[in-house]
Scaffold this active site. Structure first.
Site, short mmCIF file in Angstrom:
data_model
loop_
_atom_site.label_atom_id
_atom_site.label_comp_id
_atom_site.label_asym_id
_atom_site.label_seq_id
_atom_site.Cartn_x
_atom_site.Cartn_y
_atom_site.Cartn_z
N ARG A 20 0.84 -1.20 0.00
CA ARG A 20 0.00 0.00 0.00
C ARG A 20 0.87 1.25 0.00
NH1 ARG A 20 -4.89 -1.37 4.32
NH2 ARG A 20 -5.33 -3.46 3.57
N HIS A 165 -2.57 22.11 25.70
CA HIS A 165 -2.38 21.56 27.05
C HIS A 165 -2.01 20.08 26.95
CE1 HIS A 165 -6.46 20.19 26.11
NE2 HIS A 165 -6.33 19.29 27.08
#
Length: 350
Positions: A20, A165
């Protein structure tokens, strides 16, 4: 021809679908919708979070007020609580206990629209120092066995707040993934007298096929048996079992390699959602010197389906050699530096 590849740390097999060969342009990176409303993590809104645990801030500014550049607060909706009772109870064949632990949020910069990757190396260092300081403090609670530092970026990766964060969750037990790594590293050390991850680093540096970037003290590479497309690990080149023992001379190198790797992922893939996890030795435990701490960056470019969920095996459509070469060859654009802090506290190094 597809390949089965074995992870030498945990003896987990992964299918690398080499035929792939998916490249960055083959993936559809989701675009997060901007959320409107008041952000509790922005300066000026400090009273909308629980009282700060620590903050790196300008001298003369008061706790829970603007003037900080990194701030750590308890999670307002914690998954676990430090006031919970210790002790396992039996219920027939089942075991249970109260939700003991600690759950904290590390606000990585004051600017709401900034990303961690757009900060300069110095700000990256400050975030790492905050991680270390909280790691060292939380381990003082002898009831806790593991301190998990992680970052979710993007809604697909589980980020519920836009403001940059990371999070820290301390638990009274060792996570399964870390326990498997501990056992795998212990088996290798007992058989060879060496550290498996140290030997992995030596081979990666010799072959150069999966290396992304490096400094004198850290190496960034795509693991041989990568579970996910463009999975990248950042590992200290010196054997170190405990992240809490990171030295001042290592922090700038870690910040530089981490930022450079994230920039390459952003430029190559268009800012994909990702999970960043820091695996370190358990705390308040013995026999962990054979462990080697590291950071794993896991882009969320594919969906786990029936095969992965039913077998524990992974199918990766991007060979790590292709991922590493793509990231390694990606031109990294220099971002304008953020303002340096005129006065910097030193107590964070204790």
């Amino acid at each position: 021809m597809p390949e089965w590849r074995k992870d030498p740390l945990v003896e987990r097999w992964v299918v690398i679908a080499t035929e792939r060969g998916k490249r960055p342009c083959d993936f559809k990176v989701p675009v997060d919708e901007k959320k409107e409303g008041r952000c509790p993590l922005c300066p000026g809104n400090e009273k909308e979070t629980p009282p700060e645990i620590i903050a790196f801030r300008e001298q003369g500014t008061r706790r829970d007020t603007p003037g900080w550049w990194v701030r750590v607060v308890p999670n307002k909706f914690p998954a676990v609580r430090v006031e919970a009772k210790e002790g396992v109870r039996r219920h027939g064949v089942y075991e249970l206990m109260d939700g003991l632990g600690a759950h904290e949020v590390v606000v990585e910069a004051p600017d709401h629209d900034a990303y961690l990757v757009t900060q300069n190396n110095r700000q990256f260092e400050e975030v790492i120092w905050a991680w270390r300081q909280r790691h060292l403090d939380l381990r003082r609670d002898s009831r806790l066995k593991y301190i998990h530092i992680f970052k979710n970026f993007g809604q697909t990766a589980g980020a519920s707040l836009e403001h940059t964060h990371s999070q820290i969750i301390a638990t009274p037990m060792i996570p399964v993934d870390v326990r498997e790594e501990l056992q795998g590293m212990r088996r290798y050390t007992q058989a060879t007298g060496r550290c498996i991850l140290c030997d992995v680093l030596d081979q990666e540096m010799a072959e150069r096929q999966r290396v992304v970037t490096q400094t004198d003290k850290f190496l960034s590479f795509a693991p041989f048996a990568s579970r996910f497309p463009f999975e990248t690990w950042i590992v200290p080149r010196e054997h170190q079992h405990d992240f809490g023992e990171i030295r001042p001379d290592q922090v700038p190198d870690m910040a530089r390699v981490l930022r450079d790797t994230l920039l390459r992922l952003r430029e190559s893939l268009g800012g994909p959602p990702y999970n960043l996890v820091l695996h370190t030795a358990p705390v308040n435990e013995t026999d962990t010197m054979h462990y080697h701490w590291h950071v794993e960056i896991l882009p969320r470019l594919t969906i786990m389906a029936g095969f992965e969920l039913g077998t524990g095996f992974y199918i990766n459509p991007t060979p790590p050699e292709l991922a590493a070469s793509t990231l390694r060859e990606q031109e990294v654009f220099c971002l304008p530096p953020v303002m340096e802090h005129a006065q910097r506290e030193v107590t964070r190094y204790v």
